[in-house]
Design a protein around this motif. Sequence first.
Motif, PDB file in Angstrom:
ATOM      1  N   SER A  22       2.166   4.504   1.831  1.00 55.48           N
ATOM      2  CA  SER A  22       2.977   4.066   0.421  1.00 55.48           C
ATOM      3  C   SER A  22       3.858   4.919  -0.196  1.00 55.48           C
ATOM      4  N   ILE A  23       4.787   4.305  -0.942  1.00 49.81           N
ATOM      5  CA  ILE A  23       5.749   4.890  -1.614  1.00 49.81           C
ATOM      6  C   ILE A  23       5.503   4.475  -3.331  1.00 49.81           C
ATOM      7  N   GLY A  24       5.297   5.544  -4.379  1.00 48.20           N
ATOM      8  CA  GLY A  24       4.806   5.020  -5.667  1.00 48.20           C
ATOM      9  C   GLY A  24       6.138   4.700  -6.647  1.00 48.20           C
ATOM     10  N   ASP A  25       5.809   4.193  -7.674  1.00 48.91           N
ATOM     11  CA  ASP A  25       6.614   3.606  -8.628  1.00 48.91           C
ATOM     12  C   ASP A  25       7.819   4.767  -8.966  1.00 48.91           C
ATOM     13  N   TYR A  26       8.917   4.463  -9.211  1.00 52.70           N
ATOM     14  CA  TYR A  26      10.262   5.505  -9.440  1.00 52.70           C
ATOM     15  C   TYR A  26      10.205   6.638  -8.470  1.00 52.70           C
ATOM     16  N   SER A  43       5.028   2.248   9.098  1.00 50.09           N
ATOM     17  CA  SER A  43       3.804   2.858   8.653  1.00 50.09           C
ATOM     18  C   SER A  43       3.725   2.283   7.190  1.00 50.09           C
ATOM     19  N   VAL A  44       4.766   2.177   6.380  1.00 51.48           N
ATOM     20  CA  VAL A  44       4.790   1.808   4.968  1.00 51.48           C
ATOM     21  C   VAL A  44       4.114   0.457   4.744  1.00 51.48           C
ATOM     22  N   THR A  45       3.208   0.303   4.020  1.00 45.60           N
ATOM     23  CA  THR A  45       2.786  -1.089   3.609  1.00 45.60           C
ATOM     24  C   THR A  45       2.849  -1.458   2.153  1.00 45.60           C
ATOM     25  N   SER A  46       3.254  -0.474   1.256  1.00 45.70           N
ATOM     26  CA  SER A  46       3.249  -0.905  -0.188  1.00 45.70           C
ATOM     27  C   SER A  46       4.380  -0.005  -0.771  1.00 45.70           C
ATOM     28  N   MET A  47       5.265  -0.320  -1.587  1.00 41.64           N
ATOM     29  CA  MET A  47       6.309   0.243  -2.295  1.00 41.64           C
ATOM     30  C   MET A  47       6.308  -0.333  -3.786  1.00 41.64           C
ATOM     31  N   GLY A  48       6.374   1.018  -4.643  1.00 41.22           N
ATOM     32  CA  GLY A  48       6.106   1.029  -6.236  1.00 41.22           C
ATOM     33  C   GLY A  48       7.462   0.241  -6.726  1.00 41.22           C
TER      34      GLY A  48
END
Length: 368
Positions: free
Chosen positions: A267-271, A287-292
């Motif tokens: 995951s990559i968080g907001d901002y 591998s990344v399934t979500s992005m902020g």
Amino acid sequence: MLNAVGLKREKRNNMKSKKLIIIVVIALVAVALGSLIFSSIANSNDDPTTTKTTSSTTTTTNKGGSGTTTSTTTTTTTTTTTTTTTTTTTNGNGGNSTTTTTSGNGQGSQDPPDDPVHTHTEVIDPAVGATCEKEGLTEGKHCSDCGTVLVPQEPTDKIPCIEGGWIIDKEATAAEAGSKHTECTMCGKTMSTEVIPQLQLPVSEGLKFQLNADQQSYFVKRIGTCTDTVVVIPSTHEGLPVTGIGTYAFYQCTSITAVIIPNSVKSIGDYAFQDCISLSSIDIPSSVTSMGQYAFQGCKQLASVKISENISAIPNGAFGNCTSLTSVTIPSYVTSIGNFSFSGCTSLSTIEFKGTKEQWSAISLGTK
């Protein structure tokens, strides 16, 4: 007196008989000579190379008034045949008789063959090299005049494929492994494949990490004391996997030019990278399934981005105001694109979608 008259009369009769015989003999000789001459001419026409020699002898003998014998002999010789013809005429008490005898060597003339023996003109049929797909041929020969095969060409076995050097399909990075393969130099068939390991770049030091709630993994909390322009995020920290990049982790880090994200990150968080104005290269691994939200907003040097194929939603303002962004690759799993996700991307000219037209039509699009 009477006897004298009778003798004179008998002499005159004998003279007349002799003249008649001579005339007959001359006529017979002429006929024989004419026949031989005609035969000689005919033979000459059949074989223009024959050499002919002809001789003729005539003998006349008168024996005691009892009769006359005339003999004519003609000999004709050619290069292949000798012929002798004898004509004998006898006039006597037994009456007139004519005998003709012909003899020769029994061989006769032989004509040359109509079709002389053919001499072949040899032409070489060059050898054909074998490949991994086709058999070859040995050298052969044939006649260029009649086409007869003099030396047949024999097939030769195929040869094994020749393996060429490695061809890079995908370069390895610190985030993902690459791949390469080899091909046969003759037929192009793939012979070997191999994975290129991830680049083992030295990880950036000074990054600040924090344990996740599960106490089994870490995420990057802040840039900390790291001064690298190319930030390499490690896949583990203190023996535990690094699974995320936190909110504001690299916010306004203006000196960063590239970030290497390992496959352990999900995951990559907001901002997370907002206003990283020097960031020009980033590869979001699968591998990344979500992005902020606003994760890369204001990255003015970012020219292209490849989004993880396992991300289903591109959030609000994710790439807003990325003024150098020219191309974006969107995976087929994406089902929604948020508000202002690409707002202010004034150079964006290409958006590649990996799915179908039907999938694209089904995507939920926010405000541009």
